[in-house]
Design a protein around this motif. Structure first.
Motif, PDB file in Angstrom:
ATOM      1  N   UNK A 402     -38.767   4.260 -23.582  1.00 20.17           N
ATOM      2  CA  UNK A 402     -38.624   4.423 -25.019  1.00 20.17           C
ATOM      3  C   UNK A 402     -39.916   4.779 -25.724  1.00 20.17           C
ATOM      4  N   UNK A 403     -40.871   5.347 -24.973  1.00 17.52           N
ATOM      5  CA  UNK A 403     -42.164   5.692 -25.572  1.00 17.52           C
ATOM      6  C   UNK A 403     -42.262   7.210 -25.743  1.00 17.52           C
ATOM      7  N   UNK A 404     -42.557   7.651 -26.938  1.00 14.86           N
ATOM      8  CA  UNK A 404     -42.777   9.064 -27.255  1.00 14.86           C
ATOM      9  C   UNK A 404     -44.266   9.314 -27.465  1.00 14.86           C
ATOM     10  N   UNK A 428     -46.047   3.123 -28.855  1.00 17.13           N
ATOM     11  CA  UNK A 428     -45.261   1.925 -28.615  1.00 17.13           C
ATOM     12  C   UNK A 428     -43.779   2.298 -28.436  1.00 17.13           C
ATOM     13  N   UNK A 429     -43.003   1.334 -27.969  1.00 18.25           N
ATOM     14  CA  UNK A 429     -41.572   1.578 -27.790  1.00 18.25           C
ATOM     15  C   UNK A 429     -40.941   1.933 -29.139  1.00 18.25           C
ATOM     16  N   UNK A 430     -40.209   3.030 -29.162  1.00 19.89           N
ATOM     17  CA  UNK A 430     -39.604   3.539 -30.392  1.00 19.89           C
ATOM     18  C   UNK A 430     -38.122   3.170 -30.388  1.00 19.89           C
ATOM     19  N   UNK A 431     -37.670   2.381 -31.350  1.00 22.11           N
ATOM     20  CA  UNK A 431     -36.243   1.979 -31.371  1.00 22.11           C
ATOM     21  C   UNK A 431     -35.300   3.151 -31.543  1.00 22.11           C
ATOM     22  N   UNK A 432     -35.820   4.328 -31.913  1.00 18.00           N
ATOM     23  CA  UNK A 432     -34.947   5.505 -32.030  1.00 18.00           C
ATOM     24  C   UNK A 432     -34.388   5.924 -30.685  1.00 18.00           C
ATOM     25  N   UNK A 433     -35.095   5.584 -29.572  1.00 18.12           N
ATOM     26  CA  UNK A 433     -34.618   5.956 -28.244  1.00 18.12           C
ATOM     27  C   UNK A 433     -34.623   4.766 -27.296  1.00 18.12           C
TER      28      UNK A 433
END
Length: 437
Positions: A402-404, A428-433
């Motif tokens: 989940x990291x972009x 950081x981990x993106x809640x969008x993915x």
């Protein structure tokens, strides 16, 4: 080529103020045209640029004979006229076309659906003696008949052995003019090898590529005033290499001395090449490439000291070599551009990766993928068993976590490099993915 394109471009830019736009555009045109003349144009550029930083330089000033040597240079009391050329063993290679035969054998294998490589080619030779010296000639068909030789003799034997289930495949030809052994072992794919006698070592003082190049330029300098000379750049010539001569070979010193004996109008010869220095037998760190110059001055020339000082100063303005002349000569005959940092990458932890900017852009344009591992010939590489891409695994792992990318930075290099770097920093981990936490 031997020097990076960026380094050559900067020198072309600098030379515009010295030589003018028309002269520089002619040099650029030669540098952009695939072929052996690219190497000669490259040496002209670096030599003239180096000299332009050491004194007054003019290009192609007409002599009384109406000939136009490359260089008219003046500094203090020194006035010299010189021509620049490149020398290679192309003529010898054409008469001993082992490389072309290897390529045709590989093409024949492809027709038979055999794996890439796996060829061992052994070529015998004949040694001809004359009053002037000896020469070695590989026992191969003439260059123009190689395709016929492969089609009529090699291919039928390969088909016959494959039908019989033989492995490895073996072909032995031992005739007066053609004598060689071919072994094709698919287990050794994709590697091939070849063995043959050395045919490019000079054995006659005035019959070799270096002497021929000097002789061709001597007439160009006839009638020039002041100190005259010839500057020779290495275009893949054995006579300019630093390998030790055998008892039946002539040295570079002997060739130049013979040239001075026969052409009294030339005062000096400067030989330019690249030397490779290794740190022991290990492949790491890689060998260091350095520019090298050997100056020969005719006995009685009163400019020896000035010439030595001048050319040492000129060499300080040369670019850093990127490859040896043998590789540079091959690359000069190819279309397109050399690879950049393709296939190279680095990472810091799991969140920062760096790869070549050119490869990154080609991926962005859809021309390749990370799984290609930076291969130059993508189609050929995809036909071989592919190693997993570590870089692709890193990027994929960040994506699945989940990291972009949080930032993408371009790391610029200098003129002696062939590519820049792009550094991708994952955030950081993106809640969008990624699942909500």
């Amino acid at each position: 080529m031997i020097y990076r394109r960026r380094a050559l471009q900067r020198r072309l830019n600098d030379l515009r103020d010295v030589l003018g736009d028309e002269a520089v555009e002619k040099l650029a045109e030669r540098l952009n045209r695939p072929g052996k003349d690219r190497v000669a144009a490259m040496w002209e550029v670096v030599v003239m640029h180096g000299l332009s930083n050491c004194g007054s330089l003019q290009n192609e000033v007409a002599l009384a004979s109406m000939r136009r040597p490359d260089i008219l240079f003046e500094r203090d009391a020194l006035r010299l006229t010189a021509d620049v050329t490149a020398v290679s063993d192309e003529g010898l290679n054409n008469n001993n076309p082992y490389r072309e035969l290897s390529q045709l054998i590989e093409a024949a294998k492809c027709k038979l659906k055999l794996p890439i490589g796996g060829v061992d080619l052994r070529i015998r030779a004949k040694h001809e003696s004359t009053k002037r010296g000896n020469r070695t000639v590989l026992l191969l068909p003439p260059r123009g008949k190689l395709q016929e030789f492969v089609n009529q003799l090699i291919l039928p034997q390969l088909r016959e052995q494959m039908t019989a289930g033989a492995s490895p495949l073996r072909i032995a030809i031992d005739e007066a003019d053609v004598s060689l052994d071919i072994t094709i072992d698919p287990i050794r794919s994709p590697y091939s090898s070849a063995g043959f006698a050395t045919y490019d070592a000079p054995k006659i003082r005035d019959r070799n590529p270096l002497y021929n190049a000097l002789k061709a330029k001597a007439e160009q300098l006839r009638g020039a005033e002041g100190t005259t000379g010839i500057i020779v750049g290495d275009g893949n010539c054995a006579a300019l290499s630093d390998r030790s001569a055998n008892w039946d070979e002539v040295s570079t010193e002997q060739i130049v001395a013979e040239f001075f004996r026969q052409f009294s109008s030339v005062g000096f010869v400067l030989l330019l090449c690249v030397r490779e220095s290794r740190h022991g037998w290990s492949s790491y760190p890689p060998p260091v490439l350095q520019n090298d110059a050997r100056l020969f001055v005719r006995d009685g020339c009163d400019a020896r000291s000035e010439l030595s000082t001048l050319f040492q100063a000129m060499l300080e303005h040369f670019p850093k070599p990127a490859m040896m002349p043998v590789n540079g000569a091959f690359r000069a005959c190819e279309e397109g551009y050399d690879l950049g940092h393709h296939g190279g990458f680095s990472m810091t932890g799991s969140g920062v990766v760096r790869l070549g900017l050119r490869e990154f852009t080609e991926i962005f344009a859809g021309l390749r993928t990370l799984q290609d591992n930076g291969a130059k010939n993508i189609e050929a590489a995809r036909k071989l068993p592919q190693e997993p891409s570590q870089l692709q695994a890193i990027v994929l792992r960040n994506l699945r976590d989940g990291r972009l990318p949080a930032s993408i930075e371009i790391i610029k290099t200098d003129e002696d490099d062939n590519d820049d770097w792009v550094e991708i920093r994952f955030g950081e981990i993106d809640p969008a993915i990624a699942p909500l936490r």
